[in-house]
Each structure stands twice: as C-alpha cells, then as structure tokens.
Design a protein around this motif. Sequence first.
Motif: not given
Length: 480
Positions: A340-343, A345-346, A349, A368, A371-372, A375
Amino acid sequence: MSTKENAIGRRSLLSTGAAAAGLGLLADLEAYPQNVNRNSIPSDLKVTDMRIAVLRGPGGQAGEGRAGARGGRAPLPPATPGTGGASGGTIVVRIDTNQGISGYGQTIGDGPQPNYVLTHKTRVLGENPCNVDKIFRKIKIHGAYNRRGSGVNAIENALWDLAGKAYGVPIYQMLGGKFRDKVRMYSEGDPRSNDIKDIAEDYKERVAAGFTMLKYDLGVARVLQGKRGTMFAPAGYNGEPGENPENYYQGFEISAKGAELVADHVAAIKEAMGDAADIPMAHDHFGHLTVKSCIKLAKALERVTPSMLEDMVPWFRVEEWKLITDSIDVPTLTGEDAYLVESLEPLCQARAVDYIHPDHLVIGGCLELKKTADMAAKYSVGMMVHSNATPIGYAAGVHAIAACQNFLAMEWHQPQPAWHKDITDAGDLVVKGYIPVPTGPGLGIKVNEEAIRPLCRQGEFFTDPTTYWDSQIGGDKTYT
C-alpha cells in the motif's frame, strides 16, 4: 457517434424521407454497432468463481519441498480437495463471471500461500469486477506487506483484466492513459559460474541485447570468504540474507579492508566488461550488515560508481535509511516488500532514500502502483519497480507503469524459466531492453491454460474447485 446523435439521426431518417441523406445515415447507423464490444454487458457482469493454478515447474515437480525459491521443507502433502493448493508457489488466479469472460492475475513468484489469494473469495463473489477500486478497498485490509499483500494484488490485477475485456480497452487506458509505449527493464545477471570472466561475459551479453541498466547481487560473505580480517560476526552466522532477524540483531560487521576488497571485486568485473562497464550497474543482497558497516561498504564502493544500492536495511527503518543516504554519495533505494502507498510515504517524506522500489505484484495492484508513483513525486523521490514474475505478472506491471509518469526502470528477474514463453501468446517479452506495452483489451495477452496444466500438481490447477473457500467468512471492520 454519441447516443444523443444516434437518436437524432434515427428521427431525422424516419421523418424526412430524404433518400440520399437517409441512405448515408443508415449506413452510419449500421456501422456504429460494429465498434462496440458485444461479448459483455459490463453493468450486468458478476463474479461467479475464483480458482488458482500453483505453478511449480515441468511435471509439477520443480518446486517440491520449496516455498518458491526458499524453504527446504519436503515433500509437499497432496492438495486437499476444494482448497486450491497444498503450499506456496507461483500462483495464477482466474476470476470467472456470469458472461463467460475471465480475468487473470499473478502473485509474486517466490512462494505466497494459496490462502493469501483464496481467503478473499467470498468477498469477491457476486461483485461486478468492473468496480475494481470498490472491491480492492473491501479486501485490502486482509493483506499485509510481502507475500500476503501479493494475494490482494493478484486479485486486483485479474479484476482490471476483466474490466478491460468487458469494455474492450487496455488496462493502462482505464488508469488514465499512458506516458510511454515501452517500459525500460534493468537486468540481473545469470552467469555460468562465479568466476569474474563468466560474470563479466554474462553482463556483456545483456548489454549487447539492449539492456541499458544492470544489477549485480553483491553478497559480502561470498566475496570475502576465507579472507582474514575482512568480516566479523558471532559464531554460526554465515552472513547471508534470508528469513532471519534484522541487521541490528546479528552483529555482522565488515572491516575497512573487507570493504575495499568488495570494491576490488566489482572493479575486476567492470574491467573485464570493457566498454559495457559504462552501463549503470546497481547492487543488492549484501547480507545483514549493521548500519555502520553499510555506510563503510558504500563509501568504499563509490570509486566503482554503482548506480544504486538496494535494501541495505529493511524498508521500514526510516531513520536508519536516512542516516545511510545522508552519509554516502551513492543513490539508495528500497521497498520491494512494501504493501500500500501509505507504507512508503514516511521514507519519501523524510527523503530517506533516493528511489522507492515497490514490487508491482506486492504493493496492492495497478492502481496502487500509480498512486505510489505520484506520492513519491511529491517529495522528489524517483521510482524503480521490483519484479519476480511470469509474463502474466509482467503484463500487469507494464500496464501500470505505462500509466505512471514517475518511473525509471523495472526489474527483469533472472533466471527466466523456459516455460515462461509457453504460458501466454506474448512470446519474447523483452525487445532490446524494453517490454512493449500491450494494446489489446485487459492485460492484452492470452493465457495458455493448457501450457500451465503440466506445471501444476494434482488438485492445484484451474479445473480443481476451490469450494472450501466459499464458506470462509470473517469480520471486515477496520475500527470499532
């Protein structure tokens, strides 16, 4: 011609009786339906079944006792009727519908278990497969990083294949269109031996075949074996990566002398490659070195100009990655096990790596991956794509990548079994270092089930029902 225009044309034809105009409009109306996909009514499409094939190699035996490329447990028990398979392997999922069309997807090729796919069956049955994102959001909470996410990913790819076939368009078109007509591949090596000359010759052949990026797995313990004063670890540790504790548990260190010898090893390969050595070459699979030893090794390798250093520490260790990246003058990348993309992002960032490296069969699916990529672009982090796939999986990845602006290269995993060419009509996927983006509906390739059959054991092919999973229902809440 739009529906509105159709209606106007019909009224005009019936009311005016103008022969010349009428004949022209009639010809147009007769031609119009020929461009519509009449094999399916997408709004009425429903999923009726989900089955799998567990590919193990010729005779269904090559993977016996192995979880993909890893493991060592043997022999495998027979598949229990109705379960789809007894153990992990390269899994191809087929989703069937009430209109006679099917979609295909693939897990990553190194051992996901059948339940990673089939546990989602009851959540997919009865759904319209064209509602890809809706179904994905329904099943994604049951995935996880690495192989479990790959089960969700395979289903998502099969849904896109179905939707594309229903609407008569390629997957990339449904993702917003394409940025490229072909996808750059970077190639691993598959030398005849570990001799420097054989390694160099293998890479020279790949460059001659058109590859413009390379990767060499640089196992530190293998290179330094038997050389005193080069590496240090507690007794019993062999320095090789695997399903073991993380780096900082293991105490595996490399000396300055060892780091320079590893760099010498790479320099010797590049010297033997001649002009081909100018092609960018990345490195991976160093062993579970501590962070300080990773930095030491990377600094030593700077003189042989690696294009990237991959997975020196686990992808989720953001602070450790940032320390490494900020301490060296070589680009870094990681992320093949992320889901998943949120994994990821840190990492982006924090600008902890220069490139993310999701696997297109693990991250969650085609959408996904797009999206990644978007991001990461927000944080000026580039994207490479990891792969370990058959042509079925590669086709899905190529469609997703075609729709991503932020992309550099995708992995051409080695070795490629000879039977890969038989299971679809794609033939030789890579043409002069690139995979052309298929333009047919869905995946744009045809799956040859009869060529897959002899690669599977009894009870692990598409003809074997997966009825056990029809009644496996569980909770789906993400919060209370």
